[in-house]
Scaffold this motif. Structure first.
Motif, PDB file in Angstrom:
ATOM      1  N   ALA A  95      -7.133   6.567  -2.879  1.00  0.00           N
ATOM      2  CA  ALA A  95      -7.972   6.466  -1.730  1.00  0.00           C
ATOM      3  C   ALA A  95      -7.521   6.959  -0.339  1.00  0.00           C
ATOM      4  O   ALA A  95      -7.934   7.715   0.432  1.00  0.00           O
ATOM      5  N   ILE A  96      -5.986   6.884  -0.328  1.00  0.00           N
ATOM      6  CA  ILE A  96      -5.127   7.212   0.617  1.00  0.00           C
ATOM      7  C   ILE A  96      -5.241   8.805   0.758  1.00  0.00           C
ATOM      8  O   ILE A  96      -5.449   9.251   1.824  1.00  0.00           O
TER       9      ILE A  96
ATOM     10  N   ARG B 194     -11.229   2.034 -12.083  1.00  0.00           N
ATOM     11  CA  ARG B 194     -11.227   1.806 -10.900  1.00  0.00           C
ATOM     12  C   ARG B 194     -10.533   2.650 -10.146  1.00  0.00           C
ATOM     13  O   ARG B 194      -9.511   3.457 -10.480  1.00  0.00           O
ATOM     14  N   PRO B 195     -10.851   3.159  -8.888  1.00  0.00           N
ATOM     15  CA  PRO B 195      -9.987   4.066  -8.135  1.00  0.00           C
ATOM     16  C   PRO B 195      -8.724   3.606  -7.610  1.00  0.00           C
ATOM     17  O   PRO B 195      -8.748   2.431  -7.039  1.00  0.00           O
TER      18      PRO B 195
ATOM     19  N   ALA C  37      -6.958  13.879   3.121  1.00  0.00           N
ATOM     20  CA  ALA C  37      -7.628  15.353   3.021  1.00  0.00           C
ATOM     21  C   ALA C  37      -8.678  15.374   3.896  1.00  0.00           C
ATOM     22  O   ALA C  37      -8.789  16.499   4.324  1.00  0.00           O
ATOM     23  N   ILE C  38      -9.610  14.432   3.816  1.00  0.00           N
ATOM     24  CA  ILE C  38     -10.690  14.510   4.962  1.00  0.00           C
ATOM     25  C   ILE C  38     -10.277  14.843   6.168  1.00  0.00           C
ATOM     26  O   ILE C  38     -10.513  15.637   7.068  1.00  0.00           O
TER      27      ILE C  38
ATOM     28  N   VAL D  10       0.916  -1.177  -0.028  1.00  0.00           N
ATOM     29  CA  VAL D  10      -0.059   0.012  -0.032  1.00  0.00           C
ATOM     30  C   VAL D  10       0.707   1.245  -0.191  1.00  0.00           C
ATOM     31  O   VAL D  10       0.243   2.159  -0.688  1.00  0.00           O
ATOM     32  N   LEU D  11       2.070   1.252   0.648  1.00  0.00           N
ATOM     33  CA  LEU D  11       2.583   2.423   0.813  1.00  0.00           C
ATOM     34  C   LEU D  11       3.849   2.396  -0.340  1.00  0.00           C
ATOM     35  O   LEU D  11       4.645   3.594  -0.835  1.00  0.00           O
TER      36      LEU D  11
END
Length: 141
Positions: A117-118, A111-112, A123-124, A6-7
């Protein structure tokens, strides 16, 4: 279980090739394949995935063409064929792992992406933090 990549979503099989030297620039700095492809306006990981899919001989020819276009390393003007041959030996073999297959997929496949998504979650969190800080300080009245 979370994806261990993921990273670092880029295939580790590409690192030996992408971090290999193509030569020294006019200032004496070593220039890597990754830097070369990026300076040519290409996505280094996508281009590497494409080279792997092409097979050894086609990859060597494509790499030679790309290196011939690259002017930042003076030695490549006369030696791009040998450098392309040597670098093509560093490409992973054609048996694609799941990571290689994922790297070869176009970004715009509908597809995102995981990294998108990260960034959205970060940001949120940032916006919520800012709202908390501004709303919590008040005017003192």
């Amino acid at each position: 279980m979370a994806d261990p990549n993921v990273l670092n979503p880029h295939p580790p099989e590409f690192e030996r090739f992408l971090y290999a030297s193509v030569g020294e620039d006019r200032n004496g700095y070593v220039v890597t394949v990754l830097s070369t492809l990026a300076r040519l306006g290409l996505d280094p990981w996508q281009e590497t995935a494409d080279l792997v899919k092409q097979g050894h001989d086609a990859a060597r020819a494509r790499l030679g063409t790309l290196l011939a276009r690259f002017r930042d390393v003076p030695a490549l003007a006369s030696d791009h064929g040998r450098v392309a041959r040597d670098l093509s030996q560093l490409l992973p073999d054609g048996r694609t792992s799941g990571t290689l297959k994922r790297a070869a997929l176009p970004v715009a496949d509908g597809r995102p992406g995981t990294s998108g998504a990260i960034w959205a979650v970060l940001a949120i969190i940032f916006v919520l933090f800012q709202m908390f800080m501004v709303g919590g300080s008040g005017s003192g009245e």
